[in-house]
Design an enzyme around this catalytic site. Structure first.
Site, PDB file in Angstrom:
ATOM      1  N   ASP A 285       4.059  -4.836  -7.442  1.00 46.18           N
ATOM      2  CA  ASP A 285       3.477  -3.592  -6.913  1.00 46.18           C
ATOM      3  C   ASP A 285       4.046  -2.372  -7.623  1.00 46.18           C
ATOM      4  OD1 ASP A 285       5.730  -4.714  -5.345  1.00 46.18           O
ATOM      5  OD2 ASP A 285       5.744  -2.749  -4.395  1.00 46.18           O
TER       6      ASP A 285
ATOM      7  N   GLY B 139       0.824  -1.211   0.000  1.00 44.90           N
ATOM      8  CA  GLY B 139       0.000   0.000   0.000  1.00 44.90           C
ATOM      9  C   GLY B 139       0.852   1.252   0.000  1.00 44.90           C
TER      10      GLY B 139
HETATM   11  P1  AMP Z   1       8.998   0.832  -3.170  1.00 44.95           P
HETATM   12  O1  AMP Z   1      10.190  -0.021  -2.947  1.00 44.95           O
HETATM   13  O2  AMP Z   1       9.291   2.306  -3.192  1.00 44.95           O
HETATM   14  O3  AMP Z   1       8.158   0.396  -4.315  1.00 44.95           O
HETATM   15  O4  AMP Z   1       8.103   0.643  -1.860  1.00 44.95           O
HETATM   16  C1  AMP Z   1       7.643  -0.601  -1.393  1.00 44.95           C
HETATM   17  C2  AMP Z   1       6.670  -0.377  -0.241  1.00 44.95           C
HETATM   18  O5  AMP Z   1       7.313   0.270   0.840  1.00 44.95           O
HETATM   19  C3  AMP Z   1       5.477   0.492  -0.597  1.00 44.95           C
HETATM   20  O6  AMP Z   1       4.377   0.001   0.102  1.00 44.95           O
HETATM   21  C4  AMP Z   1       5.892   1.849  -0.084  1.00 44.95           C
HETATM   22  O7  AMP Z   1       4.805   2.686   0.191  1.00 44.95           O
HETATM   23  C5  AMP Z   1       6.634   1.479   1.184  1.00 44.95           C
HETATM   24  N1  AMP Z   1       7.611   2.513   1.573  1.00 44.95           N
HETATM   25  C6  AMP Z   1       8.743   2.847   0.922  1.00 44.95           C
HETATM   26  N2  AMP Z   1       9.391   3.840   1.566  1.00 44.95           N
HETATM   27  C7  AMP Z   1       8.661   4.151   2.656  1.00 44.95           C
HETATM   28  C8  AMP Z   1       8.794   5.092   3.732  1.00 44.95           C
HETATM   29  N3  AMP Z   1       9.836   5.936   3.813  1.00 44.95           N
HETATM   30  N4  AMP Z   1       7.831   5.113   4.668  1.00 44.95           N
HETATM   31  C9  AMP Z   1       6.790   4.285   4.602  1.00 44.95           C
HETATM   32  N5  AMP Z   1       6.597   3.380   3.630  1.00 44.95           N
HETATM   33  C10 AMP Z   1       7.514   3.299   2.661  1.00 44.95           C
HETATM   34 MG    MG Z   2       6.529   0.917  -5.154  1.00 40.62          MG
END
Ligand code: AMP
Ligand code: MG
Length: 487
Positions: A246, A84
């Protein structure tokens, strides 16, 4: 500014998202505002005085009811049932000049129910990187989310140490991912999967509603856009880096610029991402990984197909097995443009692959080699014996060039040269340039290099004589071998 449109994500049931506002930040300041995109979205009134309060989430646009979306996903092959928007909030949807709904989302706007212990924030470096690379992709003609604004927050974020915080305003034709389908399928919520599919058909694939089997038609339509998208990546040497389910948008736009990078030297096994230890998302693996992700999407639809499960599996499998051919079709069409082949011949594939093999063996720069080939075609208009415009070619390249000359010498060379020039960029966001711009911004609050890079990347096919430094591959000492997710 952001009215409720009739295909708003808010019209879906509450299980699809959590309603919440962004968390305010200390002292927001606009770093960059994308005037052209603002005009496209009908937000021209903002362009003269973009409001830092608005693009930091400190104030909400009129009509906005912000939400964070729920999704799941396979990360490096492992299913995670709940991901999410952990640091993103959808402000709402704007209707662009063509009448299409576009999501306007803040990224780095504070924690949400999906943050899983994360701080919900983003550091300045990754925000500027996403701005640069996503806008460069758009200028290269590759479907992508866009960057409307970058704002510094005046607050630190803590990663390895303290870093300046920032927020990106991202614009996407939607944010539904393969992982959004998986979220409901994994919970056995078939009616929700069906509602999501209907929403996606309405937003992105209205023709599928008329098909005999709308869900199979949807699967095929999504596959077609992914095949075309990944072919586009391969043709410019782009490596996404985290092709988790995702991070695959069903709209067919490139989404989630984390450790992504463009290849300098041609090597099909190139990997940049520090977290991709086994090279799952290496350059050459991108097409089969896209197909693997689409198979995961297909699985979420199986229980909804109006036939027995055996037949459903057979039909969905038949669709998924079509991916390599679709990909090949788009890739080859792009290669023909890059090589100036105006007429298709059976040995075109061989010619293209042989050039790649030569580049690999020579350690040649991917982008520069194709650009030099375009220059050669241009010079051959005046002088059919024109020499290779770069340093003396290897014997292997010399031999290949002879075959290519024999192939293109007949026909309209000027037209070939023009096609090549508009298909082979002079500038791409080379990693060493991107890193340099980010470093200057982070360490010295000097946004000059970032601004110059934004400007030159906006016209990647133009002759970049005044931008020579941006067309050149890195010196050995400038080479960047690894990129980081930046979360
Ligand atoms: P990503 O690797 O950017 O695609 O992120 C994977 C998951 O981690 C997603 O659900 C993001 O919303 C969550 N996420 C990434 N960075 C953060 C952060 N700094 N704080 C909270 N959730 C994060
Ligand atoms: Mg992502």
């Amino acid at each position: 500014m952001l009215e409720q449109t009739n295909d708003s994500y808010r019209s879906l049931p509450g299980r699809f998202y959590s309603l919440l506002d962004p968390t305010p930040v200390a002292s927001p300041r606009i770093i960059r505002f994308n005037q052209g995109l603002a005009a496209e979205l009908g937000l021209a009134s903002l362009a003269n005085a973009p409001d830092a309060a608005l693009f930091s989430g400190n104030e909400l646009p009129v009509g906005s009811q912000p939400l964070a979306m729920a999704y799941a996903g396979h990360q490096f092959g492992q299913f995670v049932p709940q991901l999410g928007d952990g640091r993103a909030i959808l402000l709402g949807e704007a209707t662009d000049r063509q009448g299409r709904s576009r999501d306007v989302q803040l990224k780095g706007s504070g924690p949400t129910p999906y943050s899983r212990g994360g701080d919900g924030r983003a550091a300045l470096g990754p925000v500027l990187r996403e701005y640069l690379v996503s806008e460069a992709m758009h200028a290269l003609g590759i479907p992508t989310t866009r960057a409307l604004a970058a704002v510094s927050t005046g607050e630190p974020v803590y990663r390895e140490g303290a870093l300046p915080g920032a927020i990106l305003t991202r614009v996407a034709s939607s944010h539904v991912r393969v992982g959004t389908f998986q979220y409901f399928a994994a919970r056995g919520e078939q009616p929700a999967v069906a509602q999501l599919a209907d929403w996606v058909i309405q937003r992105h694939y209205p023709d599928c509603a008329e098909a005999d089997q709308p869900l199979l038609a949807l699967l095929e339509a999504i596959q077609e856009r992914q095949a075309s998208l990944v072919a586009g990546w391969m043709l410019v040497g782009f490596i996404h880096g985290v092709m988790n389910t995702d991070n695959m948008a069903v709209s067919g736009e490139t989404i989630d610029y984390g450790p992504c990078a463009f290849m300098d030297r041609y090597d099909p096994r190139t990997v940049f991402s520090s977290i991709d230890r086994n090279g799952r998302y290496a350059y050459i693996n991108q097409p089969p990984i896209a197909q693997w992700n689409l198979a995961r999407l297909a699985e979420t639809l199986l229980p909804l197909l109006p036939m027995d499960q055996e037949q459903a599996v057979a039909e969905a499998t038949a669709v998924i097995e079509g991916f390599p051919n679709r990909f090949q079709h788009h890739w080859m069409a792009g290669m023909e443009r890059k090589l100036g082949l105006l007429e298709t011949r059976p040995d075109d594939g061989r010619l293209a692959h042989d050039l790649l093999d030569v580049m690999h063996a020579d350690g040649a720069d991917y982008t520069l080699t194709f650009r030099q080939l375009s220059e050669l075609a241009q010079n051959m208009v005046e002088d059919s014996g024109a020499a290779w415009p770069g340093p003396p070619p290897s014997q292997a390249l010399e031999d290949w060039l002879q075959r290519w000359r024999d192939r293109v010498v007949a026909g309209d060379l000027a037209q070939r040269a023009q096609l090549m020039k508009s298909s082979n960029p002079a500038v791409i966001p080379r990693n060493h340039q991107v890193e340099r711009a980010l470093e200057a911004a982070i360490r010295e609050q000097d946004f000059g290099p970032f601004e110059r890079l934004v400007a030159v990347l906006a016209a990647p096919f133009d002759d970049a004589d005044q931008w020579m430094e941006f067309t050149q591959p890195p010196e050995p000492t400038e080479q960047v071998y690894q990129t980081f997710c930046g979360t």
